[in-house]
Design an enzyme around this catalytic site. Structure first.
Site, PDB file in Angstrom:
ATOM      1  N   SER A 227      10.976  11.077  34.362  1.00  0.00           N
ATOM      2  CA  SER A 227       9.559  11.415  34.341  1.00  0.00           C
ATOM      3  C   SER A 227       8.829  10.666  35.467  1.00  0.00           C
ATOM      4  O   SER A 227       9.172  10.824  36.633  1.00  0.00           O
ATOM      5  CB  SER A 227       8.960  11.119  32.963  1.00  0.00           C
ATOM      6  OG  SER A 227       7.674  11.672  32.841  1.00  0.00           O
ATOM      7  N   ASP A 443      11.831  21.815  29.428  1.00  0.00           N
ATOM      8  CA  ASP A 443      10.805  20.795  29.660  1.00  0.00           C
ATOM      9  C   ASP A 443       9.445  21.470  29.765  1.00  0.00           C
ATOM     10  O   ASP A 443       9.251  22.395  30.550  1.00  0.00           O
ATOM     11  CB  ASP A 443      11.120  20.051  30.951  1.00  0.00           C
ATOM     12  CG  ASP A 443      10.329  18.760  31.113  1.00  0.00           C
ATOM     13  OD1 ASP A 443       9.204  18.671  30.572  1.00  0.00           O
ATOM     14  OD2 ASP A 443      10.821  17.845  31.806  1.00  0.00           O
ATOM     15  N   HIS A 482      11.635  17.309  27.641  1.00  0.00           N
ATOM     16  CA  HIS A 482      11.301  16.293  28.634  1.00  0.00           C
ATOM     17  C   HIS A 482      12.076  15.007  28.408  1.00  0.00           C
ATOM     18  O   HIS A 482      11.851  14.288  27.424  1.00  0.00           O
ATOM     19  CB  HIS A 482       9.799  16.014  28.606  1.00  0.00           C
ATOM     20  CG  HIS A 482       9.346  15.106  29.706  1.00  0.00           C
ATOM     21  ND1 HIS A 482       9.471  15.429  31.036  1.00  0.00           N
ATOM     22  CD2 HIS A 482       8.794  13.866  29.681  1.00  0.00           C
ATOM     23  CE1 HIS A 482       9.011  14.457  31.777  1.00  0.00           C
ATOM     24  NE2 HIS A 482       8.603  13.482  30.982  1.00  0.00           N
TER      25      HIS A 482
END
Length: 584
Positions: A227, A443, A482
């Site tokens: 991320s 995601d 994610h």
């Protein structure tokens, strides 16, 4: 013969790629003892290169215990750096109140703060194995707006178990937290530290502390992050190619400003008018229908709860439109409009796509799923603090206009936080560096199509896909949300920290081990077996599926159980492209 030494150089000065902040005063040298200066300066020089020096004799460390050497780091003087603490952790399970850490070795824990410019305050934490150091430095990323060191602990534990000196940074954004960035209003230097500088500072400072403790430099350096941590890794590869020999980057934020715009766009779509928000029941309805349709089209395996190739699928939520009265088994016109907005991503008034949307199959209500994007944080969209940096604390999401506002946002923040949209990997490749990127295809917080666009852009810069694959590989992961979670196989990275390790801890099943093997043994990863545990419990395998280096995808051979990886092959069929802008 040792040159005369009076001051330890500023950590940033070891890599001249970082320009001084405009208007920042010159760093003042501080006089230190000649003995300590020789030790630290030599260690810094070797650590900054990431290479061992054959001329640097390895002093014996038996003359002082690890405990005393750790305590001595409290007096280590590095320019612009305060050593906050240096303590030996003999029992990690007790220190962190976690019985699961009983097998973790004792280590020296160092916390430092680097303040090299006005309003810059970058936190760094380093863990140094008391015994059995492998000679390797392991840097780790943060998440969201950063702000805390604890966010990196999970990955640091993975590095420590391998005998690595391991470090993390708070990205210089305290007192912000992962989800809330309002505290950074009016602090442009902190935006720059977060978007560009802090990971390099962590790396140089961490290597200096490591060299001082072990009295020798590192032999190799690895980085892992997902991320925001993924963005940090790309910045390192693009702008500081000497910092790491290998980087493992997950779900990287590439265009920071437009990534936040996409979240604001979704929140508007779901909350601007009554009846537009998709309930968890409607999200499950949408996800089930989209998955079945895409798999019917040949973009996945019939019966799978996820889509193998969602970027190649086309699905219109209007297929679920209510013909009569509204109910849980159909979508109202307002709900169809919300789903279309999520799929399309931010769109300009003239109908052109401005950015990427979320892939079909990402509709699940889980952690960081569509329900998260619909939910409020401080009365507005998640991660909305970024817009307050530009428009002030009273920014109102209801008036957010992509056409009008995003040019202003990009002009003010783009130079500081969007560096991953610029630059290329040529210098990194020339040094022999290895980069692995992975991204879940379900995601809905960082668009996976953006990673594909980034990778293809790098291929063009390096002269083609074959040339790029000698140094960088991309693995797209079906059904994974994610940085983990979702219906797909999400166990394939022992360094992630938030999920159990793979059942086989070698390069066949673990991207971190694959990165190490590629860097040290020149064995490029051809196929990684990803695992889905039953209810997330280690040891109970629900299914396994191969991950293939882009542009290959895993295809079912047509025989044998679909839950077994050996019944799939990697083929050269390219993933389709999702609609979206070119801001990658």
């Amino acid at each position: 013969m040792i040159a005369k030494c009076h001051a330890v150089p500023n950590a940033l000065s070891l890599n001249n790629r970082v320009p001084a902040a405009k208007g920042a005063p010159m760093t003042q040298s501080r006089r230190v003892s000649p003995t300590l200066c020789r030790l630290v300066f030599t260690g810094l020089a070797i650590a900054a290169s990431g290479l061992a020096s054959p001329a640097f004799a390895r002093p014996s460390v038996d003359r002082a215990s690890a405990t005393s050497r750790c305590a001595a780091l409290s007096g280590l003087r590095l320019a612009d750096t305060l050593i906050v603490s240096a303590t030996m952790v003999d029992n990690p399970a007790a220190t962190f109140k976690s019985p699961g850490l009983a097998d973790l070795p004792a280590f020296c824990r160092v916390v430092a703060r680097v303040r090299s410019a006005p309003d810059s305050d970058i936190g760094v934490e380093v863990w140094l194995p008391a015994k059995g150091w492998a000679g390797i430095f392991h840097g780790n990323g943060n998440g969201g707006f950063g702000g805390t060191l604890e966010a990196g602990y999970g990955s640091m534990i993975a590095g420590l178990r391998r005998g690595y000196a391991t470090a993390t940074t708070d990205t210089g954004t305290a007192p912000a937290t992962s989800l809330y960035g309002d505290a950074l209003i009016g602090h442009p230097r902190k935006w720059r530290d977060w978007g560009r500088l802090s990971t390099h500072v962590m790396t140089v400072t961490g290597k200096a502390i490591t060299a001082a403790f072990y009295r020798r430099g590192v032999t190799r350096s690895y980085y892992t992050g997902c991320s925001t941590g993924g963005q940090q890794g790309l910045i390192e590869a693009l702008y500081y190619p000497r910092d790491y020999n290998g980087l493992l980057v997950g779900a990287p934020v590439i265009n920071r400003t437009w990534g936040h715009a996409a979240v604001a766009w979704d929140f508007q779509a779901a909350n601007r008018t009554l009846g537009s928000l998709l309930s968890d029941a409607k999200l499950r309805l949408l996800n089930n229908a989209a998955t079945a349709e895409c798999n019917r089209q040949g973009h996945g395996v019939p019966g799978d709860p996820f889509i193998t190739d969602p970027l190649g699928c086309r699905f219109d939520p209007a297929e679920l439109a209510c013909n009569g009265a509204a109910g849980d088994q159909c979508l109202t016109p307002a709900e169809v409009a919300t789903a279309r907005a999520f799929y399309s991503g931010p769109t300009l008034r003239d109908g052109r796509a401005a950015f990427f949307g979320w892939p079909i199959g990402s509709e699940g209500p889980g952690r960081f799923g569509w329900s998260f994007l619909e939910s409020a944080a401080n009365g507005g969209p998640q991660f909305g603090g970024l817009f307050k940096w530009v428009f002030g604390a009273n920014w109102d999401w209801r008036g957010f206009d992509v056409d009008r506002d995003m040019p202003v946002v990009d002009a003010k923040l783009g130079p500081d936080v969007n560096d991953a949209t610029r630059g290329d990997l040529r210098a990194f490749a020339a040094l022999g560096g290895k980069l692995i990127i992975y991204h879940g295809l379900a995601d809905s917080l960082v668009p996976p199509a953006q990673s594909v666009a980034f990778y293809e852009r790098q291929a063009r810069a390096l002269g083609g896909m074959a040339a790029l694959q000698r140094n960088a590989r991309l693995f797209m992961v079906p059904g994974v949300m994610h940085c983990g979670g979702g219906p797909g196989p999400d166990i394939f990275n022992s360094a992630l920290g938030t999920l159990p390790p793979p059942p086989v801890k070698d390069a066949s099943d673990d991207l971190f081990a694959a990165l190490i093997a590629w860097t040290e043994q020149r064995r490029a990863p051809q196929r990684i077996v990803a695992t889905k545990f039953v209810a997330g419990k280690p040891g109970q395998v629900e299914l396994q599926r191969p991950l293939c280096p882009y542009p290959q995808v895993a295809r079912y051979t047509g025989t044998g159980p679909t839950k077994a990886a050996e019944n799939f092959v990697c083929t050269a069929k390219s993933l389709g492209r999702a609609a979206g802008g070119s801001k990658s």
